[in-house]
Design a protein around this motif. Structure first.
Motif, short mmCIF file in Angstrom:
data_model
loop_
_atom_site.label_atom_id
_atom_site.label_comp_id
_atom_site.label_asym_id
_atom_site.label_seq_id
_atom_site.Cartn_x
_atom_site.Cartn_y
_atom_site.Cartn_z
N UNK A 21 0.92 -1.13 -0.10
CA UNK A 21 0.13 -0.02 0.15
C UNK A 21 0.99 1.29 0.29
N UNK A 22 0.82 2.10 -0.95
CA UNK A 22 1.55 3.31 -1.03
C UNK A 22 0.78 4.63 -0.95
N UNK A 23 0.94 5.47 -0.22
CA UNK A 23 0.15 6.68 -0.34
C UNK A 23 0.83 7.96 -0.31
N UNK A 24 0.67 8.92 -1.16
CA UNK A 24 1.20 10.07 -1.34
C UNK A 24 0.38 11.27 -0.63
N UNK A 25 1.30 11.84 0.20
CA UNK A 25 0.52 12.97 0.95
C UNK A 25 1.35 14.50 0.58
N UNK A 26 0.64 15.36 0.91
CA UNK A 26 1.14 16.72 0.61
C UNK A 26 0.38 17.68 1.43
N UNK A 27 0.97 18.97 1.59
CA UNK A 27 -0.08 20.10 2.32
C UNK A 27 -1.02 20.37 1.37
N UNK A 28 -2.06 20.49 2.28
CA UNK A 28 -3.45 21.20 1.53
C UNK A 28 -3.49 22.28 1.55
N UNK A 29 -3.33 23.03 0.46
CA UNK A 29 -3.59 24.64 0.63
C UNK A 29 -2.08 25.25 0.43
N UNK A 30 -2.13 26.56 0.94
CA UNK A 30 -0.73 27.34 0.84
C UNK A 30 -0.43 27.67 2.39
N UNK A 31 -1.35 27.36 3.20
CA UNK A 31 -0.78 27.50 4.69
C UNK A 31 0.19 26.53 5.06
N UNK A 32 0.26 25.43 4.69
CA UNK A 32 1.35 24.67 5.09
C UNK A 32 1.29 24.21 6.34
N UNK A 33 0.10 23.95 6.56
CA UNK A 33 -0.13 23.32 8.19
C UNK A 33 -0.76 21.85 8.33
N UNK A 34 -1.33 21.28 7.24
CA UNK A 34 -2.12 19.94 7.29
C UNK A 34 -1.60 19.27 6.04
N UNK A 35 -1.20 17.97 6.39
CA UNK A 35 -0.68 17.44 5.15
C UNK A 35 -1.99 16.28 4.94
N UNK A 36 -2.58 16.03 3.58
CA UNK A 36 -3.65 15.13 3.35
C UNK A 36 -3.01 14.42 2.56
#
Length: 220
Positions: A108-123
């Motif tokens: 199982x591979x999952x790609x995560x990154x910040x949601x939006x430009x505030x750089x506070x929450x990875x989704x």
């Protein structure tokens, strides 16, 4: 007493008549019933895979892991066995328990990154599985040939390709337009076999984020 006997005799007569009518109806063939609809047991065109724990929903989820969920929800899988992180983005990979179409441990591979430009929450932005246990509603799963999946999805189109470092394994990516699902194929025994299925948003499904296939292969 005679009156009671007559009533009892009449009741028995009605009961026998009713039973005979029911037996007659039981012997009726569907062709004798006007406007009847016969459902053939062998007709499975309307049957869909619905096990929510193993269901692949394009553009939404695989099993109980959904796009745009907080990356913290992935803690349920424990520490990943492999990660490739840079610039706030990361591929996280866990081994499964069974074997994939190539005889290697499923992943199982999952790609995560910040949601939006505030750089506070990875989704979660992309989910990729190699296990044949997970299926789309149409029963598409890894291990199937290109022809089998194309039969289920006539709108399947070539998207891109990638090779590992020594160019011995070439992976081809195919997507279905406007659905948010991608199928990976590799050549085995002169057949193109689906080795992985990934989902992402409709807008991002063709933007393949780089996954270190060599490291993933070593883990598997």
């Amino acid at each position: 007493n005679v009156s009671k006997m007559n009533k009892f005799t009449l009741f028995l007569a009605l009961l026998v008549l009713s039973c005979n009518q029911n037996k007659k109806l039981d012997t009726l063939n569907s062709k004798d019933i006007p406007n009847s609809t016969v459902v053939k047991k062998e007709d499975t065109s309307e049957i869909t895979f619905s096990d929510s724990n193993l269901l692949i929903i394009p553009g939404k989820s695989i099993g109980d892991t959904a796009l745009l969920d907080d990356s913290a929800t992935l803690e349920k899988f424990g520490k990943p066995s492999f990660s490739d992180a840079a610039m706030g983005k990361a591929w996280l990979l866990w081994p499964g328990f069974g074997l994939d179409a190539t005889g290697k441990i499923t992943t199982l591979a999952v790609f995560v990154t910040y949601n939006g430009s505030d750089m506070t929450k990875q989704v979660i932005k992309r989910i990729r599985i190699t296990s044949p246990d997970f299926k789309t509603a149409e029963f598409a799963h890894t291990g199937m040939t290109y022809e089998e999946i194309e039969k289920l999805y006539p709108s399947l189109v070539f998207d891109s390709k990638m090779s590992n470092s020594d160019s011995t394994t070439r992976t081809k990516f195919y997507t279905i337009k406007n659905t948010g699902i991608s199928f990976e194929f590799q050549n085995f025994n002169n057949s193109q076999i689906c080795t992985a299925i990934a989902i992402a948003s409709v807008e991002e499904i063709s933007d393949q984020p780089y996954l270190d296939l060599d490291s993933a292969e070593n883990l598997r």
